[in-house]
Design a protein around this motif. Structure first.
Motif, short mmCIF file in Angstrom:
data_model
loop_
_atom_site.label_atom_id
_atom_site.label_comp_id
_atom_site.label_asym_id
_atom_site.label_seq_id
_atom_site.Cartn_x
_atom_site.Cartn_y
_atom_site.Cartn_z
N ALA A 189 0.83 -1.21 0.00
CA ALA A 189 0.00 0.00 0.00
C ALA A 189 0.86 1.25 0.00
O ALA A 189 0.58 2.22 -0.72
N LEU A 244 -9.02 0.09 -7.39
CA LEU A 244 -8.55 -0.14 -6.02
C LEU A 244 -9.46 0.53 -5.00
O LEU A 244 -9.78 -0.04 -3.95
N GLU A 268 -12.76 -1.53 -2.29
CA GLU A 268 -12.87 -1.41 -0.84
C GLU A 268 -14.33 -1.54 -0.38
O GLU A 268 -14.59 -1.86 0.78
N ASN A 288 -14.39 -5.09 0.43
CA ASN A 288 -13.59 -5.36 1.61
C ASN A 288 -14.32 -4.94 2.89
O ASN A 288 -14.31 -5.66 3.89
N TRP A 298 -9.25 6.09 -1.70
CA TRP A 298 -8.53 4.83 -1.57
C TRP A 298 -7.64 4.83 -0.32
O TRP A 298 -7.62 3.84 0.42
N LYS A 343 -9.98 4.42 2.83
CA LYS A 343 -10.65 3.13 2.95
C LYS A 343 -9.66 1.97 3.06
O LYS A 343 -9.89 1.01 3.81
N SER A 344 -8.57 2.04 2.30
CA SER A 344 -7.54 1.01 2.41
C SER A 344 -6.93 1.02 3.81
O SER A 344 -6.68 -0.04 4.40
N THR A 355 -9.29 -0.71 6.14
CA THR A 355 -9.26 -2.16 5.92
C THR A 355 -8.03 -2.78 6.57
O THR A 355 -8.13 -3.79 7.30
N ARG A 356 -6.88 -2.18 6.34
CA ARG A 356 -5.65 -2.76 6.86
C ARG A 356 -5.61 -2.72 8.39
O ARG A 356 -5.18 -3.69 9.04
N TYR A 371 -5.26 -9.94 -0.70
CA TYR A 371 -5.17 -8.50 -0.91
C TYR A 371 -3.73 -8.10 -1.25
O TYR A 371 -3.51 -7.20 -2.08
N TYR A 401 -2.70 -6.00 -4.61
CA TYR A 401 -1.96 -4.74 -4.61
C TYR A 401 -0.68 -4.85 -5.43
O TYR A 401 -0.35 -3.96 -6.22
#
Length: 234
Positions: A19, A52, A56, A59, A105, A108-109, A112-113, A141, A145
């Protein structure tokens, strides 16, 4: 499925690294850079970012145990299938300033992480394939990526490349086993030997990664049936 091949790898650290690599690259792009074609057929660099950001939605639906809500939204929009979802995610963001899509992104990424790491590798979460271990989902994921980073030519420092290819190869081996693919793959010096119905070939580690992600060069000499059977992470 045999997850032992992934033992010793930290999926959360790998995902954070991928990421960060994408983020740094996207942050340095200007103007026409976003319109360059990517390795993902039919998509520009901007489209890859939109994809990407859009995925999400899935996700977070998994994390929120709200796949029914996502299905209802897509049905309302007349969207069906994975390809339809992907194209919708890209199409919905084509008229939005790219800076806004990048921020979407990132936010939201990041969520998620953080949430995946907090759950831990041994927890499970709902997915379209049913309840699934968080650690293994995170590896998927990671592959996503890394594949899209390569699609848009994100640079990788030479010192990082061997380790990056190594973990991606291991994820590819795991995915072949998970999907019960008919291909037999074994590691050999410098790469992998793959075999299907008596037809065999040797691939470099980089080509093996490209084969499992559906990115093997069109002019590669690999047998077409072997090529098709190796695609498990696209």
């Amino acid at each position: 499925m045999d997850a032992d091949i992934l033992r010793g790898l930290d999926p959360f650290a790998i995902l954070d690294a991928e990421a960060a690599r994408l983020d740094a690259y996207f942050d340095g792009l200007t103007g026409p850079d976003w319109d360059h074609p990517s390795r993902a057929e039919g998509w520009s660099v901007r489209d890859v970012l939109a994809h990407l950001a859009g995925e999400e939605l899935y996700n977070h639906a998994c994390l929120n145990d709200d796949l029914d809500g996502l299905a209802a939204l897509l049905a309302e929009q007349g969207i069906g299938g994975v390809d339809g979802f992907n194209e919708w995610c890209v199409r919905e963001r084509r008229d939005i300033p790219v800076e806004t899509v990048l921020e979407e992104w990132r936010r939201k990424s990041g969520e998620t992480r953080r949430r995946m790491r907090a759950l831990g590798a041994d927890a499970t979460l709902p997915t379209l394939a049913g309840p699934y271990p968080v650690g293994l989902q995170t590896f998927h994921y990671c592959s996503e990526y890394a594949t899209h980073a390569d699609d848009v030519n994100v640079p990788v420092r030479p010192g990082e490349e061997p380790g990056r290819t190594a973990w991606r190869s291991r994820v590819g081996l795991f995915a072949l086993d998970e999907r019960d693919a008919p291909v037999r793959a074994e590691e050999i010096a410098g790469g992998f030997r793959v075999e299907l119905d008596g037809r065999a070939a040797e691939l470099s580690s980089a080509d093996f990664v490209d084969a499992t992600t559906g990115r093997l060069a069109p002019d590669h000499t690999l047998d077409p049936d072997l090529r098709a059977a190796l695609v498990v992470l696209a």
